[in-house]
Scaffold this motif. Structure first.
Motif, PDB file in Angstrom:
ATOM      1  N   ILE A   1       0.856  -1.193   0.000  1.00  0.00           N
ATOM      2  CA  ILE A   1       0.000   0.000   0.000  1.00  0.00           C
ATOM      3  C   ILE A   1       0.889   1.240   0.000  1.00  0.00           C
ATOM      4  N   ASP A   2       0.677   2.126  -0.961  1.00  0.00           N
ATOM      5  CA  ASP A   2       1.464   3.355  -1.041  1.00  0.00           C
ATOM      6  C   ASP A   2       0.546   4.573  -1.035  1.00  0.00           C
ATOM      7  N   GLY A   3       1.067   5.660  -0.510  1.00  0.00           N
ATOM      8  CA  GLY A   3       0.304   6.884  -0.384  1.00  0.00           C
ATOM      9  C   GLY A   3       0.482   7.430   1.020  1.00  0.00           C
ATOM     10  N   PRO A   4      -0.398   8.318   1.443  1.00  0.00           N
ATOM     11  CA  PRO A   4      -1.539   8.839   0.674  1.00  0.00           C
ATOM     12  C   PRO A   4      -1.150   9.973  -0.261  1.00  0.00           C
ATOM     13  N   ILE A   5      -1.942  10.127  -1.328  1.00  0.00           N
ATOM     14  CA  ILE A   5      -1.828  11.293  -2.201  1.00  0.00           C
ATOM     15  C   ILE A   5      -2.877  12.299  -1.741  1.00  0.00           C
ATOM     16  N   ASP A   6      -2.427  13.450  -1.305  1.00  0.00           N
ATOM     17  CA  ASP A   6      -3.321  14.479  -0.782  1.00  0.00           C
ATOM     18  C   ASP A   6      -4.121  15.098  -1.928  1.00  0.00           C
ATOM     19  N   THR A   7      -5.429  14.929  -1.918  1.00  0.00           N
ATOM     20  CA  THR A   7      -6.266  15.436  -3.011  1.00  0.00           C
ATOM     21  C   THR A   7      -6.593  16.921  -2.855  1.00  0.00           C
ATOM     22  N   ASP A   8      -6.308  17.499  -1.699  1.00  0.00           N
ATOM     23  CA  ASP A   8      -6.606  18.923  -1.513  1.00  0.00           C
ATOM     24  C   ASP A   8      -5.842  19.780  -2.520  1.00  0.00           C
ATOM     25  N   ALA A   9      -4.650  19.349  -2.886  1.00  0.00           N
ATOM     26  CA  ALA A   9      -3.829  20.121  -3.821  1.00  0.00           C
ATOM     27  C   ALA A   9      -4.446  20.194  -5.214  1.00  0.00           C
ATOM     28  N   PHE A  10      -5.410  19.318  -5.518  1.00  0.00           N
ATOM     29  CA  PHE A  10      -6.019  19.281  -6.850  1.00  0.00           C
ATOM     30  C   PHE A  10      -7.406  19.922  -6.878  1.00  0.00           C
ATOM     31  N   GLN A  11      -7.940  20.253  -5.711  1.00  0.00           N
ATOM     32  CA  GLN A  11      -9.331  20.686  -5.639  1.00  0.00           C
ATOM     33  C   GLN A  11      -9.588  22.014  -6.338  1.00  0.00           C
ATOM     34  N   GLY A  12      -8.591  22.913  -6.390  1.00  0.00           N
ATOM     35  CA  GLY A  12      -8.807  24.217  -7.008  1.00  0.00           C
ATOM     36  C   GLY A  12      -8.645  24.239  -8.511  1.00  0.00           C
ATOM     37  N   LEU A  13      -8.265  23.121  -9.102  1.00  0.00           N
ATOM     38  CA  LEU A  13      -8.044  23.058 -10.545  1.00  0.00           C
ATOM     39  C   LEU A  13      -9.361  22.849 -11.290  1.00  0.00           C
ATOM     40  N   PRO A  14      -9.426  23.219 -12.586  1.00  0.00           N
ATOM     41  CA  PRO A  14     -10.591  22.829 -13.389  1.00  0.00           C
ATOM     42  C   PRO A  14     -10.788  21.317 -13.323  1.00  0.00           C
ATOM     43  N   ARG A  15     -12.023  20.886 -13.383  1.00  0.00           N
ATOM     44  CA  ARG A  15     -12.358  19.487 -13.119  1.00  0.00           C
ATOM     45  C   ARG A  15     -11.539  18.510 -13.963  1.00  0.00           C
ATOM     46  N   ASP A  16     -11.527  18.687 -15.280  1.00  0.00           N
ATOM     47  CA  ASP A  16     -10.804  17.742 -16.148  1.00  0.00           C
ATOM     48  C   ASP A  16      -9.321  17.720 -15.818  1.00  0.00           C
ATOM     49  N   GLN A  17      -8.755  18.881 -15.539  1.00  0.00           N
ATOM     50  CA  GLN A  17      -7.336  18.951 -15.201  1.00  0.00           C
ATOM     51  C   GLN A  17      -7.063  18.261 -13.875  1.00  0.00           C
ATOM     52  N   ALA A  18      -7.948  18.456 -12.910  1.00  0.00           N
ATOM     53  CA  ALA A  18      -7.770  17.823 -11.597  1.00  0.00           C
ATOM     54  C   ALA A  18      -7.795  16.302 -11.719  1.00  0.00           C
ATOM     55  N   VAL A  19      -8.750  15.776 -12.511  1.00  0.00           N
ATOM     56  CA  VAL A  19      -8.852  14.325 -12.687  1.00  0.00           C
ATOM     57  C   VAL A  19      -7.609  13.803 -13.397  1.00  0.00           C
ATOM     58  N   GLN A  20      -7.135  14.523 -14.426  1.00  0.00           N
ATOM     59  CA  GLN A  20      -5.964  14.068 -15.172  1.00  0.00           C
ATOM     60  C   GLN A  20      -4.713  14.095 -14.294  1.00  0.00           C
ATOM     61  N   GLU A  21      -4.503  15.161 -13.564  1.00  0.00           N
ATOM     62  CA  GLU A  21      -3.283  15.280 -12.769  1.00  0.00           C
ATOM     63  C   GLU A  21      -3.284  14.324 -11.582  1.00  0.00           C
ATOM     64  N   LEU A  22      -4.428  14.112 -10.963  1.00  0.00           N
ATOM     65  CA  LEU A  22      -4.488  13.148  -9.869  1.00  0.00           C
ATOM     66  C   LEU A  22      -4.318  11.726 -10.398  1.00  0.00           C
ATOM     67  N   SER A  23      -4.877  11.446 -11.580  1.00  0.00           N
ATOM     68  CA  SER A  23      -4.666  10.135 -12.202  1.00  0.00           C
ATOM     69  C   SER A  23      -3.187   9.917 -12.486  1.00  0.00           C
ATOM     70  N   GLN A  24      -2.516  10.962 -12.988  1.00  0.00           N
ATOM     71  CA  GLN A  24      -1.084  10.847 -13.248  1.00  0.00           C
ATOM     72  C   GLN A  24      -0.321  10.586 -11.956  1.00  0.00           C
ATOM     73  N   ALA A  25      -0.737  11.224 -10.869  1.00  0.00           N
ATOM     74  CA  ALA A  25      -0.049  11.058  -9.585  1.00  0.00           C
ATOM     75  C   ALA A  25      -0.158   9.629  -9.074  1.00  0.00           C
ATOM     76  N   TRP A  26      -1.356   9.038  -9.164  1.00  0.00           N
ATOM     77  CA  TRP A  26      -1.456   7.669  -8.642  1.00  0.00           C
ATOM     78  C   TRP A  26      -0.786   6.668  -9.581  1.00  0.00           C
ATOM     79  N   VAL A  27      -0.809   6.924 -10.875  1.00  0.00           N
ATOM     80  CA  VAL A  27      -0.129   6.019 -11.814  1.00  0.00           C
ATOM     81  C   VAL A  27       1.387   6.093 -11.614  1.00  0.00           C
ATOM     82  N   ASP A  28       1.925   7.289 -11.375  1.00  0.00           N
ATOM     83  CA  ASP A  28       3.359   7.410 -11.087  1.00  0.00           C
ATOM     84  C   ASP A  28       3.731   6.557  -9.875  1.00  0.00           C
ATOM     85  N   GLN A  29       2.905   6.607  -8.855  1.00  0.00           N
ATOM     86  CA  GLN A  29       3.162   5.854  -7.628  1.00  0.00           C
ATOM     87  C   GLN A  29       3.023   4.356  -7.855  1.00  0.00           C
TER      88      GLN A  29
END
Length: 332
Positions: free
Chosen positions: A253-281
C-alpha cells in the motif's frame, strides 16, 4: 468449453486437491507460453515497455513467470471458497510506504479510495482489507457469459466484498456515497480504460489510458488516494504450513496522495493530474515486480490503432507518430 470448465472448477472446488489444480494450471501456462499464443505476445509487448531494452531471452523469461503467475491466480480464485480463513490470512500480508496509514485513516472514521492494477490476486487483497481495514466495495467488469460472471461475483461476495457490475446505473455516485460513510474501502482496478471516459497518463516509456474512477471518487469525497501493488513471495516456516501453499502475496500500500492540492483546478485537469499522480506511484511497483502484472491486452498507445480511439490529444498523437516514423526509418 473453457468457460464451462472454469465454472465447474469453482462449483466443485472443495473436492479438487489444490496442488493438483495448481499443477494443471501451471502446465496450461507453460503450454500457452511455449506456443506463444496471442496473449503471450501481447504480454511481452507490454513488458517491453516496462523493463526497457533487455534481450529477447530475458523478456521471454519474465513472460513465462508472468503467465505462470496469471494462471495461478485463476486456480486460486476459482478455489478460494475451499480455503479456510486461517489459510487465507497466512497467504497475504501488508507492506508499503502507506501502511499502516489506511488503518490510521479508519481510526479517524474516514474511508479509503484506492487505485490499483491487474496484479497478483486482488481477491485475496479484498479479503485481507475487509478484515484489517474495513468493508470493501468494488466494481467488476461485466462478462458476456452471465453464468461465469455470476460465478466470479459470488466468489467475491463470499469473501465479504460488495460487488457493483459495470453497466449498472450511477456507479460513480454509488461509490462516492459509499465513501461518504465511515470506515469503507473502495479499491478500483483502473490500469486500462480505452473508452472515451478514460484518462491519458504517462507510464513507463509511453502513454496509457486509465479509468478516471479512482481520481473522481477521491476528489468528490475529499479523501486521500492510495495505490496498491500485489506481488508474490515465497513462504517459509509456520506461515507456509498455515497457508498450505509455498507462495503467498504482499499487498503493498502506497500513499496517501493528498487530493486537496487538486481541488482548485478545473475538473478535467484535476482528474488528469491526480490520475497521473497515482499512476506514477503505482508504476514503481510494476517496475519492481513486472511478472505479477496480468496485462494480456493492448494498453500502451504505441500498440493501438489511433484511428479507432476517441479524443486522443494532438500532442500524444504527434509523439506516437514521430516514434513510429523513427522506427520505420530504422528498419529501412
Amino acid at each position: 468449453m473453457l468457460d464451462r470448465l472454469l465454472i465447474l472448477t469453482a462449483r466443485y472446488a472443495r473436492w479438487v486437491p489444490e496442488t493438483l489444480l495448481r499443477g494443471f494450471f501451471l502446465l496450461a501456462a507453460d503450454v500457452s507460453w511455449l506456443l506463444h499464443v496471442g496473449g503471450v505476445r501481447q504480454l511481452e509487448a507490454n513488458l517491453a515497455h516496462v523493463v526497457g531494452p533487455v534481450g529477447r531471452k530475458q523478456l521471454r523469461h519474465i513472460s513465462r513467470r508472468g503467465m505462470r503467475s496469471y494462471f495461478t491466480y485463476f486456480s486460486e480464485a476459482l478455489t478460494v471458497g475451499a480455503r479456510t480463513t486461517e489459510q487465507l490470512k497466512a497467504r497475504i500480508r501488508p507492506a508499503g510506504t502507506g501502511y499502516p496509514e489506511p488503518a490510521k485513516t479508519m481510526i479517524e472514521s474516514r474511508s479509503v479510495p484506492i487505485g490499483m492494477g491487474h496484479q497478483g490476486n486482488w481477491d485475496y487483497a479484498g479479503f485481507w482489507a475487509g478484515r484489517a481495514v474495513g468493508p470493501v466495495t468494488t466494481v467488476a467488469e461485466r462478462l458476456s457469459n452471465e453464468e461465469l460472471l455470476e460465478t466470479f461475483a459470488q466468489i467475491r461476495r463470499d469473501l465479504g466484498i460488495n460487488i457493483i457490475l459495470t453497466g449498472e446505473h450511477g456507479i460513480t455516485e454509488r461509490l462516492a456515497d459509499t465513501l461518504a460513510s465511515p470506515e469503507q474501502v473502495v479499491p478500483l482496478l483502473a490500469d486500462r480504460d480505452l473508452s472515451r471516459n478514460g484518462v491519458f497518463v504517462r507510464a513507463f516509456d509511453s502513454w496509457i489510458r486509465v479509468a478516471a474512477g479512482p481520481a473522481v471518487i477521491a476528489l468528490d469525497s475529499h479523501l486521500p488516494l492510495y495505490t496498491v501493488n500485489m506481488y508474490r513471495e515465497r513462504l517459509t516456516g509456520d506461515r507456509r504450513h498455515q497457508a498450505g501453499t509455498p507462495l503467498g502475496y504482499i499487498c503493498s500500500i502506497d500513499g496517501p496522495i493528498d487530493t486537496d492540492a487538486f481541488q482548485g483546478l478545473p475538473r478535467d485537469q484535476a482528474v488528469q493530474e491526480l490520475s497521473q499522480a497515482w499512476v506514477d506511484q503505482w508504476s514503481r511497483g510494476i517496475r519492481e515486480h513486472p511478472e505479477d502484472w496480468h496485462m494480456l491486452q493492448p494498453i500502451f498507445i504505441d500498440d493501438l490503432d489511433l484511428s479507432r480511439m476517441h479524443a486522443v490529444p494532438e500532442h500524444i498523437s504527434a509523439e506516437v507518430e514521430l516514434r513510429r516514423g523513427k522506427a520505420r526509418g530504422n528498419r529501412s
